[in-house]
Design an enzyme around this catalytic site. Structure first.
Site, PDB file in Angstrom:
ATOM      1  N   ARG A   5       6.353   3.415   5.428  1.00 46.70           N
ATOM      2  CA  ARG A   5       5.682   3.674   4.291  1.00 46.70           C
ATOM      3  C   ARG A   5       4.012   3.911   4.317  1.00 46.70           C
ATOM      4  O   ARG A   5       3.740   4.742   3.646  1.00 46.70           O
ATOM      5  CB  ARG A   5       5.887   2.406   3.105  1.00 46.70           C
ATOM      6  CG  ARG A   5       7.346   2.351   2.726  1.00 46.70           C
ATOM      7  CD  ARG A   5       7.344   1.230   1.664  1.00 46.70           C
ATOM      8  NE  ARG A   5       8.688   0.883   1.296  1.00 46.70           N
ATOM      9  CZ  ARG A   5       9.059  -0.426   0.797  1.00 46.70           C
ATOM     10  NH1 ARG A   5       8.082  -1.326   0.978  1.00 46.70           N
ATOM     11  NH2 ARG A   5      10.093  -0.550   0.571  1.00 46.70           N
TER      12      ARG A   5
ATOM     13  N   CYS B 289       5.099   0.579 -11.677  1.00 51.04           N
ATOM     14  CA  CYS B 289       5.317   2.031 -12.617  1.00 51.04           C
ATOM     15  C   CYS B 289       6.359   1.935 -13.160  1.00 51.04           C
ATOM     16  O   CYS B 289       7.512   2.804 -13.208  1.00 51.04           O
ATOM     17  CB  CYS B 289       5.143   3.120 -11.376  1.00 51.04           C
ATOM     18  SG  CYS B 289       6.250   2.878 -10.069  1.00 51.04           S
TER      19      CYS B 289
ATOM     20  N   ASP C  50       0.793  -3.725  -6.013  1.00 49.01           N
ATOM     21  CA  ASP C  50       1.493  -2.466  -6.502  1.00 49.01           C
ATOM     22  C   ASP C  50       3.109  -2.662  -6.264  1.00 49.01           C
ATOM     23  O   ASP C  50       3.494  -2.205  -5.308  1.00 49.01           O
ATOM     24  CB  ASP C  50       0.984  -1.290  -6.012  1.00 49.01           C
ATOM     25  CG  ASP C  50       1.328   0.117  -6.483  1.00 49.01           C
ATOM     26  OD1 ASP C  50       2.008   0.024  -7.689  1.00 49.01           O
ATOM     27  OD2 ASP C  50       1.306   1.183  -6.228  1.00 49.01           O
TER      28      ASP C  50
ATOM     29  N   GLY D 201      -0.617   4.895   0.069  1.00 49.03           N
ATOM     30  CA  GLY D 201      -2.015   4.784   0.185  1.00 49.03           C
ATOM     31  C   GLY D 201      -2.696   5.295  -0.879  1.00 49.03           C
ATOM     32  O   GLY D 201      -3.941   5.213  -0.788  1.00 49.03           O
ATOM     33  N   GLY D 202      -2.267   6.020  -2.098  1.00 52.76           N
ATOM     34  CA  GLY D 202      -3.002   6.593  -3.031  1.00 52.76           C
ATOM     35  C   GLY D 202      -4.167   5.557  -3.697  1.00 52.76           C
ATOM     36  O   GLY D 202      -5.123   6.058  -3.864  1.00 52.76           O
ATOM     37  N   LYS D 203      -3.513   4.289  -4.038  1.00 58.59           N
ATOM     38  CA  LYS D 203      -4.406   3.501  -4.617  1.00 58.59           C
ATOM     39  C   LYS D 203      -5.492   2.931  -3.640  1.00 58.59           C
ATOM     40  O   LYS D 203      -6.617   2.590  -3.783  1.00 58.59           O
ATOM     41  CB  LYS D 203      -3.726   2.217  -5.499  1.00 58.59           C
ATOM     42  CG  LYS D 203      -2.799   2.777  -6.579  1.00 58.59           C
ATOM     43  CD  LYS D 203      -2.179   1.656  -7.049  1.00 58.59           C
ATOM     44  CE  LYS D 203      -1.257   2.325  -8.328  1.00 58.59           C
ATOM     45  NZ  LYS D 203       0.020   3.127  -7.966  1.00 58.59           N
TER      46      LYS D 203
ATOM     47  N   ALA E 284       0.929  -1.126   0.057  1.00 60.59           N
ATOM     48  CA  ALA E 284       0.080   0.022   0.172  1.00 60.59           C
ATOM     49  C   ALA E 284       0.750   1.125  -0.023  1.00 60.59           C
ATOM     50  O   ALA E 284       0.295   2.286  -0.515  1.00 60.59           O
ATOM     51  CB  ALA E 284      -1.033   0.113   1.108  1.00 60.59           C
TER      52      ALA E 284
END
Length: 431
Positions: free
Chosen positions: A267, A361, A308, A242-244, A239
Site C-alpha cells: 500500500r 470514508c 485513517d 499517502g494522500g493525507k 497511510a
C-alpha cells in the site's frame, strides 16, 4: 462503434462482472484487450454505460422488473441519462451489433416509470441489507442522500503549498476551467466532460511537477481537521497511498516529522514517487516487517496520530460504484474488528496531551460514532474533543454544522457537503 454497438458491449461487460463477481475495472480492461477494434472513445463510452448501470443497479432492475444485465443497462439509460423509451428503442435495432429490439414489456416499463411502491434501497440504489444502517444515519433524507451518492463524482485536486499557491495552480490549469470548492482552502474542482470523465492530468506540467495532487475535497478536509502543526511529531498509521500524509506535510511546511506506516507494504509503494515530486522532506516511511510496522521508538511520543481506518468504503461509492454491490455483512463485521484493533494500537503512540484523529470514508454509525464511543469506554485516559472545537481549531468553523447527532464527530456526504462521505473525530490524551 455505433451507439447500439457500444450499448451491446456494455451489456456483455456487465454480464462478465455479475457472473465472475469481479471489479469493473478488470472486466473493462479484459474487454479492451479482447476487442482491439474498439477505439479509445468507444472504450470510454462502454465504461461510462457500465458505471452508470452500477450506480443505478437497483432502481434500473426495479424499473424493468428484471435483474438481467440487459434489463439493468436499459433501465440505467433512463435512470442515469434521462433517455425516454423512444430514444432507448432507437439504440436497440438488432442491427450492426446493437441489442435486439425492445419487447413490449420493456417498452411498457420504460414508459410507466412506476416507483410508487419502491423501497428506500431501490430509490437510493444501495444493497437492501444496509437499509437499517443507513436509516439510522439519515432518517429523514435517506433517498436523497443515496441518490447523491449514486451520481458521478467530480474531479477534485489539492494544491500543494510546498510547490505554489492556489492562484498559481488556477493559472496553470485555466484551460480546464478549475473552480474553488466550498470548504478546503487549497482545493480546486475540475468539471467533468460530456462523457462523465474528468480531464486527464498525467500530462499536465502542474501535476508532473507536484503543484497539484488528485484528492477529493472530503479527504482534504479530513487532513485539515487533523490540524498538524509545524514542528510536531506525527504518525499516519494507516497511510496507504499517502494522500493525507502529503497533505499533512504541506500543512507542517516541512517542519517536524511525519511517519507514514501501514500493515501492508504494497500500500505504501505508491507514496514513494509522490513524495519525490511533492517537495515534502519531513516524511519517513516505515514499511512493515512481517506485517508489523517498526514503530516501537514512537511509543508515547507523538503529538498527533492519524488513524485513517480500514472501512467498508460506503462513502466512496460514487467513485467506486461496483464496490457497493460486493460488500457483504461479514465485511462490516470484519472492518469493525479491525477498527477497534488499530485504534487500540494507535493509542500507545500518543503522548500526554497529544491527539488521536479517527477518520473513515464510511457513512455507517457502526464504523464511526460506535467505534469512537467504544474506544473511549475502554481508554479512560482519552477524552472526546467536541466537533465544534475540532472545526474551529482547524479554522473551518462552518464544518461544525455537520456534526453527527451524538456530537461525536463530523460527517461529510455528497448531499450535505458536496464531497465523498467521511467521518472525522478527535480524542485527546490527558496531559
Amino acid at each position: 462503434m455505433t451507439p447500439g454497438g457500444r450499448l451491446a458491449a456494455a451489456i456483455e461487460v456487465f454480464a462478465d462482472i455479475e457472473t465472475r463477481h469481479r471489479p469493473a475495472a478488470e472486466a473493462l480492461k479484459d474487454y479492451g484487450l479482447a476487442h482491439r477494434f474498439a477505439g479509445s472513445k468507444d472504450r470510454a463510452a462502454v465504461a461510462s454505460y457500465v458505471f452508470d448501470a452500477l450506480r443505478h443497479r437497483a432502481s434500473s432492475a426495479w424499473l424493468m422488473s428484471a435483474e438481467t444485465p440487459r434489463a439493468i443497462l436499459l433501465g440505467s439509460l433512463s435512470r442515469a441519462r434521462g433517455l425516454d423509451a423512444e430514444a432507448i428503442a432507437a439504440m436497440c435495432s438488432g442491427e450492426q451489433h446493437a441489442p435486439e429490439a425492445l419487447t413490449e414489456a420493456e417498452q411498457a416499463s420504460l414508459v410507466a416509470q412506476d416507483f410508487s411502491s419502491a423501497a428506500p434501497s431501490v430509490l437510493g440504489d444501495f444493497p437492501a441489507w444496509l437499509e437499517p444502517s443507513f436509516l439510522a444515519v439519515f432518517p429523514d433524507t435517506l433517498a436523497a442522500e443515496m441518490q447523491a451518492m449514486a451520481a458521478r463524482a467530480p474531479l477534485d485536486i489539492r494544491v500543494n503549498t510546498l510547490r505554489g499557491t492556489q492562484a498559481k495552480a488556477m493559472t496553470a490549469l485555466a484551460h480546464l476551467d478549475p473552480e474553488k470548492t466550498t470548504y478546503a482552502p487549497n482545493a480546486l474542482r475540475l468539471p467533468l466532460g460530456a462523457d462523465g470523465r474528468g480531464p486527464a492530468l498525467s500530462g499536465e506540467p502542474s501535476f508532473i511537477k507536484g503543484l497539484v495532487e488528485v484528492q477529493d475535497e472530503g479527504s482534504q478536509i479530513a487532513a485539515l481537521l487533523a490540524a498538524a502543526k509545524p514542528g510536531e511529531q506525527v504518525l499516519d498509521i494507516c497511510a496507504g497511498g499517502g494522500g493525507k500524509t502529503l497533505a499533512l506535510a504541506a500543512a507542517m511546511d516541512n517542519k517536524g516529522q511525519i511517519y507514514a506506516a501501514d500493515t501492508e507494504g504494497r500500500r505504501l509503494m505508491g507514496l514513494y514517487p509522490r513524495l519525490g515530486k511533492s517537495g515534502a522532506r519531513n516524511v519517513q516511511l516505515r514499511a512493515p516487517r512481517r506485517g508489523v510496522p517498526p514503530l516501537d521508538d514512537l511509543k508515547g511520543k507523538c503529538d498527533l496520530v492519524l488513524v485513517d481506518a480500514p472501512c467498508t468504503g460506503t462513502g466512496t461509492w460514487r467513485r467506486n460504484p461496483d464496490a457497493k454491490w460486493r460488500v457483504r455483512p461479514g465485511a462490516l463485521e470484519q472492518r469493525v474488528k479491525e477498527q477497534d484493533e488499530v485504534l487500540a494500537q494507535a493509542a500507545g503512540y500518543v503522548k500526554a496531551g497529544g491527539r488521536l484523529v479517527y477518520v473513515t470514508c464510511s457513512l455507517l454509525i457502526e464504523e464511526n460514532e460506535a467505534r469512537v464511543r467504544h474506544f473511549l469506554a475502554t481508554h479512560a485516559e482519552f477524552a472526546l474533543r467536541p466537533p465544534q472545537a475540532l472545526a474551529e481549531g482547524a479554522g473551518l468553523p462552518a464544518l461544525a454544522a455537520f456534526a453527527d447527532p451524538t456530537n461525536t464527530g463530523i460527517r461529510l456526504s455528497p448531499l450535505r457537503t458536496g464531497t465523498d462521505g467521511f467521518f472525522i473525530a478527535e480524542v485527546v490524551r490527558a496531559g
